[in-house]
Design a protein around this motif. Structure first.
Motif, PDB file in Angstrom:
ATOM      1  N   LYS A  12      41.487  38.982  43.725  1.00 50.00           N
ATOM      2  CA  LYS A  12      40.080  38.567  43.253  1.00 50.00           C
ATOM      3  C   LYS A  12      39.345  37.459  44.089  1.00 50.00           C
ATOM      4  O   LYS A  12      40.201  36.710  44.848  1.00 50.00           O
ATOM      5  CB  LYS A  12      40.403  37.793  41.714  1.00 50.00           C
ATOM      6  CG  LYS A  12      41.172  38.787  40.940  1.00 50.00           C
ATOM      7  CD  LYS A  12      41.643  37.979  39.655  1.00 50.00           C
ATOM      8  CE  LYS A  12      42.402  39.022  38.634  1.00 50.00           C
ATOM      9  NZ  LYS A  12      42.824  38.363  37.494  1.00 50.00           N
ATOM     10  N   GLN A  14      36.158  34.797  44.792  1.00 50.97           N
ATOM     11  CA  GLN A  14      34.900  33.880  43.989  1.00 50.97           C
ATOM     12  C   GLN A  14      33.650  34.781  44.225  1.00 50.97           C
ATOM     13  O   GLN A  14      33.554  35.140  45.442  1.00 50.97           O
ATOM     14  CB  GLN A  14      34.821  32.591  44.493  1.00 50.97           C
ATOM     15  CG  GLN A  14      36.118  31.658  44.068  1.00 50.97           C
ATOM     16  CD  GLN A  14      36.179  30.243  44.228  1.00 50.97           C
ATOM     17  OE1 GLN A  14      35.363  29.916  44.812  1.00 50.97           O
ATOM     18  NE2 GLN A  14      36.995  29.607  43.344  1.00 50.97           N
ATOM     19  N   ARG A  15      32.525  34.385  43.393  1.00 45.48           N
ATOM     20  CA  ARG A  15      31.198  35.003  43.857  1.00 45.48           C
ATOM     21  C   ARG A  15      30.763  34.858  45.239  1.00 45.48           C
ATOM     22  O   ARG A  15      30.313  35.585  45.784  1.00 45.48           O
ATOM     23  CB  ARG A  15      30.436  34.812  42.835  1.00 45.48           C
ATOM     24  CG  ARG A  15      30.786  35.574  41.522  1.00 45.48           C
ATOM     25  CD  ARG A  15      29.528  35.732  40.440  1.00 45.48           C
ATOM     26  NE  ARG A  15      30.044  36.521  39.545  1.00 45.48           N
ATOM     27  CZ  ARG A  15      30.970  36.096  38.543  1.00 45.48           C
ATOM     28  NH1 ARG A  15      31.564  34.872  38.466  1.00 45.48           N
ATOM     29  NH2 ARG A  15      31.317  36.771  37.437  1.00 45.48           N
ATOM     30  N   TRP A  42      24.474  42.115  46.699  1.00 46.85           N
ATOM     31  CA  TRP A  42      25.685  43.080  46.696  1.00 46.85           C
ATOM     32  C   TRP A  42      25.251  44.513  46.591  1.00 46.85           C
ATOM     33  O   TRP A  42      24.407  44.913  45.821  1.00 46.85           O
ATOM     34  CB  TRP A  42      26.547  42.720  45.672  1.00 46.85           C
ATOM     35  CG  TRP A  42      27.188  41.428  45.565  1.00 46.85           C
ATOM     36  CD1 TRP A  42      27.276  40.595  46.735  1.00 46.85           C
ATOM     37  CD2 TRP A  42      27.964  40.837  44.502  1.00 46.85           C
ATOM     38  NE1 TRP A  42      27.692  39.406  46.059  1.00 46.85           N
ATOM     39  CE2 TRP A  42      28.395  39.731  44.961  1.00 46.85           C
ATOM     40  CE3 TRP A  42      28.301  41.382  43.324  1.00 46.85           C
ATOM     41  CZ2 TRP A  42      29.114  38.857  44.272  1.00 46.85           C
ATOM     42  CZ3 TRP A  42      28.925  40.297  42.362  1.00 46.85           C
ATOM     43  CH2 TRP A  42      29.347  39.135  42.943  1.00 46.85           C
ATOM     44  N   THR A  44      27.223  47.900  45.680  1.00 41.35           N
ATOM     45  CA  THR A  44      28.654  48.349  45.238  1.00 41.35           C
ATOM     46  C   THR A  44      29.092  49.698  45.992  1.00 41.35           C
ATOM     47  O   THR A  44      28.113  50.355  46.392  1.00 41.35           O
ATOM     48  CB  THR A  44      28.757  48.697  43.800  1.00 41.35           C
ATOM     49  OG1 THR A  44      27.917  49.830  43.438  1.00 41.35           O
ATOM     50  CG2 THR A  44      28.313  47.378  43.017  1.00 41.35           C
ATOM     51  N   LYS A  73      34.401  43.154  49.249  1.00 36.22           N
ATOM     52  CA  LYS A  73      34.793  42.292  48.501  1.00 36.22           C
ATOM     53  C   LYS A  73      34.910  42.643  47.001  1.00 36.22           C
ATOM     54  O   LYS A  73      34.180  43.822  46.733  1.00 36.22           O
ATOM     55  CB  LYS A  73      33.297  41.104  48.394  1.00 36.22           C
ATOM     56  CG  LYS A  73      33.314  40.099  47.286  1.00 36.22           C
ATOM     57  CD  LYS A  73      32.100  39.613  47.314  1.00 36.22           C
ATOM     58  CE  LYS A  73      32.003  38.397  46.312  1.00 36.22           C
ATOM     59  NZ  LYS A  73      33.036  37.274  46.542  1.00 36.22           N
ATOM     60  N   SER A  74      35.985  42.344  46.020  1.00 35.20           N
ATOM     61  CA  SER A  74      36.050  42.802  44.931  1.00 35.20           C
ATOM     62  C   SER A  74      35.490  41.903  43.600  1.00 35.20           C
ATOM     63  O   SER A  74      35.337  40.813  43.845  1.00 35.20           O
ATOM     64  CB  SER A  74      37.679  42.753  44.590  1.00 35.20           C
ATOM     65  OG  SER A  74      38.114  41.610  44.143  1.00 35.20           O
ATOM     66  N   THR A  75      34.987  42.723  42.582  1.00 39.24           N
ATOM     67  CA  THR A  75      34.281  41.766  41.624  1.00 39.24           C
ATOM     68  C   THR A  75      35.072  42.387  40.362  1.00 39.24           C
ATOM     69  O   THR A  75      35.709  43.374  40.220  1.00 39.24           O
ATOM     70  CB  THR A  75      32.903  42.166  41.456  1.00 39.24           C
ATOM     71  OG1 THR A  75      32.668  43.746  41.002  1.00 39.24           O
ATOM     72  CG2 THR A  75      32.101  42.058  42.756  1.00 39.24           C
ATOM     73  N   THR A  76      34.893  41.394  39.574  1.00 40.92           N
ATOM     74  CA  THR A  76      35.952  41.625  38.686  1.00 40.92           C
ATOM     75  C   THR A  76      35.018  41.435  37.286  1.00 40.92           C
ATOM     76  O   THR A  76      34.266  41.274  37.310  1.00 40.92           O
ATOM     77  CB  THR A  76      36.957  40.072  38.218  1.00 40.92           C
ATOM     78  OG1 THR A  76      36.322  39.149  38.037  1.00 40.92           O
ATOM     79  CG2 THR A  76      37.956  40.231  39.395  1.00 40.92           C
ATOM     80  N   SER A  77      35.510  42.073  35.963  1.00 42.29           N
ATOM     81  CA  SER A  77      35.066  42.255  34.722  1.00 42.29           C
ATOM     82  C   SER A  77      35.935  41.927  33.545  1.00 42.29           C
ATOM     83  O   SER A  77      36.865  42.169  33.784  1.00 42.29           O
ATOM     84  CB  SER A  77      33.933  43.435  34.736  1.00 42.29           C
ATOM     85  OG  SER A  77      34.893  44.498  34.427  1.00 42.29           O
ATOM     86  N   TRP A  94      34.240  47.318  43.976  1.00 41.20           N
ATOM     87  CA  TRP A  94      34.178  46.526  45.358  1.00 41.20           C
ATOM     88  C   TRP A  94      32.565  46.712  45.888  1.00 41.20           C
ATOM     89  O   TRP A  94      31.951  47.695  45.645  1.00 41.20           O
ATOM     90  CB  TRP A  94      35.109  47.677  46.327  1.00 41.20           C
ATOM     91  CG  TRP A  94      36.456  47.491  46.010  1.00 41.20           C
ATOM     92  CD1 TRP A  94      37.112  48.400  45.375  1.00 41.20           C
ATOM     93  CD2 TRP A  94      37.302  46.809  46.400  1.00 41.20           C
ATOM     94  NE1 TRP A  94      38.227  47.816  45.133  1.00 41.20           N
ATOM     95  CE2 TRP A  94      38.613  46.802  45.921  1.00 41.20           C
ATOM     96  CE3 TRP A  94      37.108  45.339  47.211  1.00 41.20           C
ATOM     97  CZ2 TRP A  94      39.728  46.190  45.929  1.00 41.20           C
ATOM     98  CZ3 TRP A  94      38.451  44.760  47.672  1.00 41.20           C
ATOM     99  CH2 TRP A  94      39.660  44.880  46.822  1.00 41.20           C
ATOM    100  N   ARG A  97      28.593  42.439  50.809  1.00 42.11           N
ATOM    101  CA  ARG A  97      27.503  41.271  50.819  1.00 42.11           C
ATOM    102  C   ARG A  97      26.484  41.693  51.592  1.00 42.11           C
ATOM    103  O   ARG A  97      26.872  42.105  52.681  1.00 42.11           O
ATOM    104  CB  ARG A  97      28.310  40.244  51.100  1.00 42.11           C
ATOM    105  CG  ARG A  97      29.329  39.503  50.056  1.00 42.11           C
ATOM    106  CD  ARG A  97      30.191  38.605  50.545  1.00 42.11           C
ATOM    107  NE  ARG A  97      29.595  37.355  50.513  1.00 42.11           N
ATOM    108  CZ  ARG A  97      29.137  36.668  51.761  1.00 42.11           C
ATOM    109  NH1 ARG A  97      29.507  37.479  53.088  1.00 42.11           N
ATOM    110  NH2 ARG A  97      28.640  35.465  51.401  1.00 42.11           N
TER     111      ARG A  97
END
Lengths: 139, 220
Positions: A12, A14-15, A42, A44, A73-77, A94, A97
């Motif tokens: 994970k 950070q943004r 971003w 995806t 970069k991974s993004t979480t939800s 993923w 940026r």
């Protein structure tokens, strides 16, 4: 299959914040035409794949495509209907940026009018404003 | 090749802030160097610079005060969007002195192979050439209309114009006509789902330790 890293150090991230303009990767380097981002954000892996499919279906077997970015970069939800707290959500997708000026996709080996039409279709699959750019000769 | 006299003024202030101020006032910062003389920071009118860029002028007569120099446009710096000219580099040259420049390649005609479904690839679009300032070619033309699928032209195959020597390595591929690619099967792709791997060894150990009891519960 959408793009994703093979090996990563942390699941994970950070943004973060996207500052400045693209100082590298801002010119068409492989193909003849490309899409250049006009704003930060971003993209995806799914959007990138949709853009790739849009181009390859339109061009059928003609030409060649280059994807100049990679979703590192991974993004979480959080799961639906879950309460706040209990830690950060699980990695969901993923993203790449993108700084303004980044050339995202390039197309080569097809007439310019076809390339423009193909890139226009791809631009509709991407969440950022894009500009059509062509290869420049070195000075 | 076009050659034009352009007026320049000596620039007293240097640095990014001063350069930004100049650009706001319709000037473009530049520098002149070479011929064992000191580098001189100068400023030009944006209109003149746009003309240099639009007509791709390689040689310019630069009038700074009372002196006029024959200069080669060595580098043009653009903003990330390729719209605005930020800075120019000029190199002083003598007309009897050989210079090294990048010269664009122009492909003449449509390859037969491309019409038959082949994919044209041209990895090299500019050649490094050596010549006298008076002999600088606008471009080097390469006739490609006879190329079939699988044919390739390398730098060594082309003839340089008179008085011009090509410096780019002769094995470099200039243009090739590749056979069309087979369409990928997308159904197969959808089934493949690769799990991510943890890069650090410590993390891998931790994950393995943490996952081990879960696995045993599932199996048990």
């Amino acid at each position: 299959m959408p793009l994703m890293p093979k090996r990563i150090q942390h699941r994970k991230t950070q943004r973060g914040r996207i500052k400045g303009k693209a100082r590298r990767g801002n010119t068409v380097a492989f193909g003849d035409s490309g899409l250049q981002s006009l704003e930060p954000g971003w993209i995806t892996a799914r959007q990138l794949e949709a853009a790739r499919v849009a181009i390859s279906h339109f061009l059928a077997r003609e030409g060649r495509l280059w994807i100049r970015i990679f979703p590192h970069k991974s993004t979480t939800s959080r799961p639906a209907e879950s309460r706040m707290g209990k830690g950060k959500g699980e990695p969901e997708q993923w993203v790449a940026r993108i700084k303004p000026g980044t050339v995202v996709i390039e197309v080569g080996g097809v007439p310019e009018d076809l390339a423009v039409q193909a890139l226009n279709r791809a631009a509709h699959k991407l969440p950022l404003r894009m500009k059509m750019v062509h290869r420049r000769h070195a000075w | 090749m076009n050659e034009q006299t352009i007026k320049a003024e000596r620039r007293e202030e240097t640095g990014s802030s001063a350069a930004r101020r100049l650009r706001r006032n319709g000037k473009i910062p530049a520098v002149v160097y070479g011929h064992k003389e000191d580098a001189v920071p100068i400023q030009l009118d944006a209109e003149d610079v746009n003309q240099i860029f639009a007509h791709r002028m390689m040689m310019v007569s630069l009038k700074t005060g009372r002196t006029t120099d024959q200069v080669l446009v060595k580098e043009v710096q653009l903003d990330p969007f390729g719209e605005e000219i930020l800075h120019l580099d000029f190199e002083r040259v003598a007309m009897d002195e050989v210079v090294e420049i990048e010269c664009p390649v122009e492909f003449v005609g449509t390859p037969k192979g491309a019409a038959a479904g082949g994919v044209t690839e041209h990895p090299v679009t500019d050649l490094t050439v050596q010549c006298l300032p008076g002999d600088i070619p606008e471009n080097i033309s390469v006739r490609v209309s006879e190329l079939e699928i699988g044919d390739t032209i390398i730098v060594g195959d082309i003839e340089a114009p008179e008085g011009v020597e090509i410096i780019t390595e002769p094995e470099a591929v200039l243009i090739t006509i590749r056979p069309p690619e087979e369409l990928e099967e997308e159904e197969e792709e959808l089934l493949v789902e690769e799990p991510e791997l943890i890069g650090r060894e410590e993390d891998e150990e931790e994950v393995e330790e943490g996952e081990a009891p879960e696995r045993s519960e599932e199996t048990g």
